[in-house]
Design a protein around this motif. Structure first.
Motif, PDB file in Angstrom:
ATOM      1  N   TYR A  66       0.845  -1.177   0.000  1.00 36.87           N
ATOM      2  CA  TYR A  66       0.000   0.000   0.000  1.00 36.87           C
ATOM      3  C   TYR A  66       0.885   1.232   0.000  1.00 36.87           C
ATOM      4  CZ  TYR A  66      -3.357  -3.578   1.227  1.00 36.87           C
ATOM      5  OH  TYR A  66      -4.119  -4.715   1.202  1.00 36.87           O
ATOM      6  N   LYS A 106      -4.332 -17.659   4.352  1.00 39.25           N
ATOM      7  CA  LYS A 106      -4.255 -16.411   5.111  1.00 39.25           C
ATOM      8  C   LYS A 106      -5.553 -15.621   5.006  1.00 39.25           C
ATOM      9  CE  LYS A 106       0.739 -15.597   4.858  1.00 39.25           C
ATOM     10  NZ  LYS A 106       1.788 -14.738   4.293  1.00 39.25           N
ATOM     11  N   LYS A 107      -5.694 -14.626   5.901  1.00 44.28           N
ATOM     12  CA  LYS A 107      -6.723 -13.627   5.733  1.00 44.28           C
ATOM     13  C   LYS A 107      -6.143 -12.478   4.899  1.00 44.28           C
ATOM     14  CE  LYS A 107      -9.888 -13.007   8.696  1.00 44.28           C
ATOM     15  NZ  LYS A 107     -10.677 -12.475   9.827  1.00 44.28           N
ATOM     16  N   LEU A 108      -7.015 -11.710   4.294  1.00 42.30           N
ATOM     17  CA  LEU A 108      -6.540 -10.654   3.398  1.00 42.30           C
ATOM     18  C   LEU A 108      -5.577  -9.700   4.104  1.00 42.30           C
ATOM     19  CD1 LEU A 108      -8.581  -8.884   0.685  1.00 42.30           C
ATOM     20  CD2 LEU A 108      -7.086  -7.540   2.148  1.00 42.30           C
ATOM     21  N   ILE A 109      -5.850  -9.406   5.359  1.00 39.40           N
ATOM     22  CA  ILE A 109      -4.973  -8.449   6.030  1.00 39.40           C
ATOM     23  C   ILE A 109      -3.605  -9.037   6.357  1.00 39.40           C
ATOM     24  CG2 ILE A 109      -6.780  -6.999   7.042  1.00 39.40           C
ATOM     25  CD1 ILE A 109      -6.333  -8.544   9.668  1.00 39.40           C
ATOM     26  N   GLN A 110      -3.430 -10.329   6.147  1.00 39.05           N
ATOM     27  CA  GLN A 110      -2.127 -10.935   6.406  1.00 39.05           C
ATOM     28  C   GLN A 110      -1.248 -11.036   5.169  1.00 39.05           C
ATOM     29  OE1 GLN A 110      -3.867 -14.650   8.213  1.00 39.05           O
ATOM     30  NE2 GLN A 110      -2.289 -14.275   9.727  1.00 39.05           N
ATOM     31  N   GLN A 145      -4.055  -0.825   9.212  1.00 41.46           N
ATOM     32  CA  GLN A 145      -3.151  -1.687   9.970  1.00 41.46           C
ATOM     33  C   GLN A 145      -1.685  -1.399   9.622  1.00 41.46           C
ATOM     34  OE1 GLN A 145      -3.731  -5.704   8.767  1.00 41.46           O
ATOM     35  NE2 GLN A 145      -2.223  -6.552  10.175  1.00 41.46           N
ATOM     36  N   THR A 179      -8.045 -21.711  12.078  1.00 42.55           N
ATOM     37  CA  THR A 179      -8.024 -21.568  10.613  1.00 42.55           C
ATOM     38  C   THR A 179      -7.085 -20.453  10.155  1.00 42.55           C
ATOM     39  OG1 THR A 179      -9.781 -19.890  10.461  1.00 42.55           O
ATOM     40  CG2 THR A 179     -10.476 -22.191  10.587  1.00 42.55           C
ATOM     41  N   ILE A 180      -6.459 -19.767  11.089  1.00 43.75           N
ATOM     42  CA  ILE A 180      -5.689 -18.564  10.742  1.00 43.75           C
ATOM     43  C   ILE A 180      -4.199 -18.814  10.973  1.00 43.75           C
ATOM     44  CG2 ILE A 180      -5.309 -16.130  11.332  1.00 43.75           C
ATOM     45  CD1 ILE A 180      -8.279 -16.029  12.109  1.00 43.75           C
ATOM     46  N   PRO A 181      -3.387 -18.663   9.916  1.00 42.24           N
ATOM     47  CA  PRO A 181      -1.953 -18.890  10.082  1.00 42.24           C
ATOM     48  C   PRO A 181      -1.339 -17.921  11.091  1.00 42.24           C
ATOM     49  CG  PRO A 181      -2.545 -18.763   7.750  1.00 42.24           C
ATOM     50  CD  PRO A 181      -3.753 -18.339   8.550  1.00 42.24           C
ATOM     51  N   LEU A 226      -6.954 -13.327  14.247  1.00 45.63           N
ATOM     52  CA  LEU A 226      -7.305 -12.107  13.526  1.00 45.63           C
ATOM     53  C   LEU A 226      -8.791 -12.035  13.198  1.00 45.63           C
ATOM     54  CD1 LEU A 226      -4.173 -11.930  11.217  1.00 45.63           C
ATOM     55  CD2 LEU A 226      -4.511 -10.977  13.494  1.00 45.63           C
ATOM     56  N   ASN A 282      -9.170  -1.759   5.911  1.00 51.05           N
ATOM     57  CA  ASN A 282      -8.587  -2.186   7.189  1.00 51.05           C
ATOM     58  C   ASN A 282      -7.094  -2.466   7.054  1.00 51.05           C
ATOM     59  OD1 ASN A 282     -11.196  -2.128   8.140  1.00 51.05           O
ATOM     60  ND2 ASN A 282     -11.452  -4.355   8.202  1.00 51.05           N
ATOM     61  N   ALA A 283      -6.733  -3.089   5.957  1.00 56.84           N
ATOM     62  CA  ALA A 283      -5.327  -3.443   5.769  1.00 56.84           C
ATOM     63  C   ALA A 283      -4.467  -2.187   5.674  1.00 56.84           C
ATOM     64  CB  ALA A 283      -5.166  -4.298   4.509  1.00 56.84           C
ATOM     65  N   GLU A 295     -12.102  -4.936   4.037  1.00 54.38           N
ATOM     66  CA  GLU A 295     -10.816  -5.481   4.494  1.00 54.38           C
ATOM     67  C   GLU A 295      -9.638  -4.729   3.885  1.00 54.38           C
ATOM     68  OE1 GLU A 295     -13.393  -7.250   3.964  1.00 54.38           O
ATOM     69  OE2 GLU A 295     -13.561  -8.742   5.573  1.00 54.38           O
TER      70      GLU A 295
END
Lengths: 339, 339, 339, 339, 339, 339
Positions: free
Chosen positions: B31, F19-23, B66, D313-315, D320, B62-63, B59
């Protein structure tokens, strides 16, 4: 002819993709250390070599042994036990950003080891050359004592000692290094001195100007090397890589060697500044390989600088170049290599 | 002392591994945006900074928050809502192939935002410096009006305005840029002008020859900068990066700054052409950091060009260099850095 | 106007991340071969082109066809069957370490193919240009015969033959190459000769000095090219890339072309030594593209060298540059490109 | 309402791609530790939370702080200094191969820290809940003392203490754990006890049969929890995850909680056995979140078990999941979730 | 006690990330082959083992040797030369999509080798067990002859022969396999027969029903194994893995063994269907390891099935499980393993 | 027989590695959309198919065309222009965490297109089947009008219309969908209705119980499908996938089809819940393929459900299964597939 190298091998965790450490969520992992690197080089060049060290009794220790065995290094004399494998984090440089190293080697199995882990009489039984470096005595007083007892054993059993000064400012001060080196140098037969070693490790002046371009100051390096062998006539050979760094894209590398009264100079290589390490270990291994295989001094030096330059192109600490590849990289004096 | 930066931050999707976009099935994601980049630089250097913008309520928004928070940027004034986060695709160049950017920033939450999203009175309440760029007015008429109302507020409340001309030919024409800049320049205290900005954004001639090597034409840049401050005496400082591009492997970077009547020049850096962006934002942030911390002008400029050059080595839009790293990269005049 | 190219396409397995083959546990995979590369270039530039070859009836063969179709190459004339797809392993060089290729192309479907797989009358029915290279006859005697029957067909049906000498020392000796080339050259209309080709493939002396810097020896290349067309007046055009390699970081590339009595020279490009291949194929394709589209000779050559230089920046064997990108990379004589 | 969590955070190096450690040359890197995980969960759920620990003054310490800040955890009270960041290697299990952990946390900055690093009076000044676990006292005697002085401070200042028993057999013996726990339990308000904790950490029998399927033995867990609160009437709430492991592909998870005299049971979740960790920390954080936000006990427990199951489920170590995602994952009693 | 295994080892190129081959532009690379896999298993379990084969004199051959050496396999008897290393492409299955293999092993150095490459007298000099499989005779008539001469040598020198039937329908027909097996079975001491082997390779009926769930038809397998030893009384032990496949997520594995008149059955493992291969080789190696180390038959079989099941969790062809890990994976009869 | 499909194709950016998007700092990229997916399936199965849409005139548009061409889809009728390629972000689910989609498709070239971009008379000139879905009318009123004019053209020229209801709750409400569908259904020949479509898109009750297990409620689906064809006798065939979701590890899939008065049911597949999408498009394409190739209804349906189930195993939106692979995946009634 058989070589034994002795020292610490660590897990190196490298930040990938030109990132900074705080940006990464992966690390490249490899294993390396000056004396292990030398062992791998020699094994790959066909020499008989074993590596002596102490490794923890866990998967990381197993991984080290597996890697060394894969290249043909004899690992049967490695002691197992202790707390942990030493680690160092490498954030490679690029462009105007220099490389950065974070040591995490405290309390490693090797650092905490002592003479009782290394029954020299048995370990050096069939060895002709014993290869060590100035990193080991910087780690602990017990390892200083271990090294001195080992080289004394070598002196008494006609085993040649190769000592790479390898000064590490993060591990000890010049004053402490020089104090120890005054104790060990009387036992050394072949001495390797790169970069700041003559000054920091031995207290001899090599850089006369402030710009620290070693090739430009070849004469004063030669002078300092002669001073060294005058003080320690037991040292039959002193060899060193010299470097000029002209810009972010290019440097120059050459090797110099003093054998008896004869001073040899290799051709000069143009080298792109690559983020890899351990060129000096590749050089040292090749110097020893030349001795084991009776190379003539000029050829030995030219071979060694080619090995050093090739190493910089290979990821990880080990020089995986074959004898054929090193020979193909050798160039005539005053001539740059072309592809 | 507190800085507020205001502008758009986007998702950058970078083609990896020197591929072309049509070859890739992965993208690197980060970003960035000029004013957010400046905010991150300042926060990492220890200054108090908040970033004002508008982000979608999903999201991706949010990212962004963060990431900014991770570096210490105050994100509490960011407005949430609207359609989407702007995106730009970057196909980095290599060798003789130039970088290529595809903007996909239409209808972004920021582009569609207006004065009602930014209660300046409240947002700028504790701010000492307001940092903006010429990208924002290029996005919409509503944002032009927003910017002008903000700088008027600053004038009335003794908040200094820093304006990076940042001309983007993909967003508007020189004519439209110059028209807007005539409106905003009377409110500007510190002005940053890189590359084509003096000509395209302000209508002042800086390049006298066709080869567009800016360092070679330093004198005419100095002339144009003086003309600018003569027209707008409110501008106390004008600063710029100047670049020469000599070949595919090397360019040169320097900074110049006009403060009052004094013209300062930084040393010249040899720089490998790296595919990264945002060197100018790092320069601008460091100029502001110098002001906040009362650096002397020559030191301020030298610090800023070192920051810019270091940025090019760091993946992504943010300059993650620490104060210590920037200082270590500073070189004496006429001297290249050696590693 | 329609072009048919004929030759082998292989799976290339590339060692990633500057590793040596013995270090890797992944390979990058792409598909390529001189004549297929030319077909892709022409299709991307908008010319009508089909590729003739033989591929195994398995997923690897399917993958090749899928890739060629994605760029618009007509694959309907490709024969299916035989044992396997040829493979070559590429260990790209870096710094002072040269690239290394391991061929694993024995017994491939193409190598084992013969005249019965290629009904030339039907395949070349609508073709205006037939593009082949000296790799194919090096693979087998049956392919030598197939090629000769094809060019004879071309001669009889007014199809122009483009022949890229493409000498490969790993596939045959200079003596065997020259023997075959004496048979095929009387049928050739346009001849491409890079690097060692004039000497190894045709037995003409081009390098007068030992340093093998071709640009420095432009005059003797011109001489050899004239000798070639004097022997084979059917050859209307001879073109070649010439290269100087000055150091590990830089080389220079130019194109030369003899058309009738006129000798053309392109500007000289500074080129970072990148580890990619197939610059010559991009050059050859662009030469043909220039003919199909009636470029003037100087423009044709300048366009072709720009295409070649751009190719080096693109991973894989195919030159994915568009017409617009090639034109943007074209430079004036004696002028380096700036970014 | 404000929460302070206190404990060690480490670098986790995870073997990727289902490999064994000896096969990998990369590691996934993330940062985690029971109490830091809880802090991140609470911050993401919108609660005010700071994390207290000690980190080395290097890039690894910086990276930890950056990560915690990105999620909104207050890091201002973290002490800096000492030797190193603790590390643990995780070789995740798959199928019939269990996960394996190698601790490399000796001599970490946190382990070597003591009371002087943590001025509790100042650190806990504005705190309402103090969250700790049984990992910290297992690390050193100094940390045992530190913890006891901290909870005594809490008792005297009406700060509630949350204690997760978190028995780790690799760090201490049941006997030593039980000895310490007898000292700290009188200060505890909310107690978390998973898996073996009731037996190993507290010496209470929970598993009556040998098969160690906790859900099947819910009654004896309830009995042991009642015994605990009978001994320590200061403990107002005891909560635990209970698990059955039926096969390599499936297990079942539920939560149980004793608050005063009331025993609550959550629905049972079918869970694929995933290789992730820290489900218990997510559970504990959610229990605290429920208290801070005045959830009714049954809802608090149901929310907590949903948080725990989502975490798997979250690495990485951090949960999160957002409040919305946790609520969406909540199921009615006796009903499995469907997608 | 020393084991020699003899057979082909190939480069396996695996499509990653659940893709199909036509989607991938990378391959995972590892080396494996039934008999080499057995050698690695034995070396890792501490047995003395050498591997005999023929490899090309190039980097791929070197890489194979390096890998084998890393695990402690003696590679000194491997012949070098010939055309190429055999390759097979593996597209792993997932869910309802089965795995797909493309062989590219024609004309490999091993396939083209013959008796002259293997001086059995010298190679088997110190060997106690000779391990071979039915893959080798399927490759060429010369290898059939080589195998028969080797087993005859074994018979004459009291070396036990272990033969894994390993029928491969892609290499030969059942009729040809049965014809050869009638020749070799009189020399076999220990025979391994998985899946279709009893039927396809030996012509004995094992599956009575059409559903091919082997565990359900244990009785008829036992019958067929008895028939085999009745025909060939030289076979002292026959062992096999039996499998049921119930759904895409689960199968069951067990081992059965006939030793003399005693029939042994292992517990049954629930196994998720993983895309890995070489479970049978791990089983075979463990059977031999049990003999070398004097395991009792039931323990030997239970140990072997645990080794097989663990192998499925490890990427690549080699079973990298340690003796301790295998023992930990052993379960009691009728009991599934829990984690 | 030729099929034309018409709709939007987007760039899908998928979060990798669970992963989740924020990761994440990378995205997997592929291109897909319901109607393009159908076109690719048909082309791979050997049918003649073109895809009609509108794409931006940039590299992203080029990439889409390249991908479609690679599989043999005719892309010559795709309109170019407009602002951008639609994007959607996919965060795949795992275990108890569901997949999450973020649409970023506003202002796409397709969404902003209208009747003037699609000269139906010319585009549908040689078409026999026109395949559309309920996604297109949900995007804009102009596209509603375009669709209606297209199907009217089809009615007048004997082109069969296939309509996949494809209700998307993120794009429009059931009320608006039902209003449009009342307009288009009179023109539809073959209707596909999955999941919630009968209820949300058509206002017919299919789920009688709250648990939404479609297979369990087969009878009421059959009833609703009959009601549909009673209302719209022009609809000759209605087909649907029905699903039960039993737990996080397993679901069941079957197909049902009403053709005239005959109701067909496929066997039931056990399916691991995989995170992939577009099973319904694969089903629809296979239904059409069956019609084009005169499959009998039961075979057509069985083939289609096998295609759908296989699709779930293939990364990306396209079903890359061959005819042979689909046939191999077909199972007998009441029988699960075994591997």
């Amino acid at each position: 002819m058989r070589v034994t190298t002795f020292g610490e091998i660590m897990l190196r965790l490298t930040v990938p993709d030109n990132k900074k450490l705080i940006q990464t969520d992966t690390f490249q992992a490899n294993y390396g250390g000056a004396e292990a690197n030398v062992a791998v080089s020699l094994a790959l060049l066909g020499d008989s070599v074993n590596f002596v060290s102490k490794l923890p009794e866990n998967e990381l220790g197993n991984a080290v042994i597996q890697k060394l065995k894969s290249f043909g290094v004899d690992t049967s004399a490695i002691s197992r036990g202790g707390n942990r494998l030493g680690i160092y984090f490498l954030q490679p440089g690029i462009g105007n950003r220099p490389s950065k190293v974070i040591y995490d080697r405290g309390e490693s199995s090797f650092t905490a080891s002592d003479d009782s882990d290394y029954p020299w009489k048995q370990l050096l039984n069939e060895t002709d050359y014993f290869y060590i470096s100035g990193i080991t005595p910087a780690l602990s007083d017990k390892l200083k004592a271990t090294l001195l007892s080992a080289v004394e054993f070598c002196r008494n059993h006609a085993i040649k000692v190769v000592y790479d000064a390898n000064f590490r400012g993060k591990l000890w001060t010049p004053a402490r290094a020089q104090q120890f080196n005054r104790q060990i140098l009387p036992f050394v037969d072949i001495c390797l001195v790169h970069d700041e070693d003559l000054e920091q490790a031995f207290g001899l002046q090599a850089f006369k100007s402030t710009n620290h371009q070693a090739i430009d100051q070849k004469a004063s390096f030669k002078q300092a090397m002669s001073t060294l062998t005058a003080h320690y006539p037991n040292i039959s050979t002193v060899a060193s890589v010299l470097r000029n760094s002209h810009s972010v894209q290019s440097s120059q590398w050459m090797g110099v060697m003093l054998t008896g009264d004869s001073f040899y100079e290799s051709p000069i290589y143009n080298v792109a500044i690559l983020p890899e390490v351990a060129g000096g270990d590749a050089f040292g291994a090749a110097i020893v390989h030349g001795i084991l295989n009776h190379f003539k001094p000029q050829y030995q030096l030219d071979y060694a600088i080619a090995a050093a330059v090739l190493k910089l192109t290979i990821p990880g600490d080990f020089n995986l170049s074959s004898d054929g590849e090193i020979k193909a990289a050798m160039i005539d004096d005053n001539q740059t290599i072309s592809r």
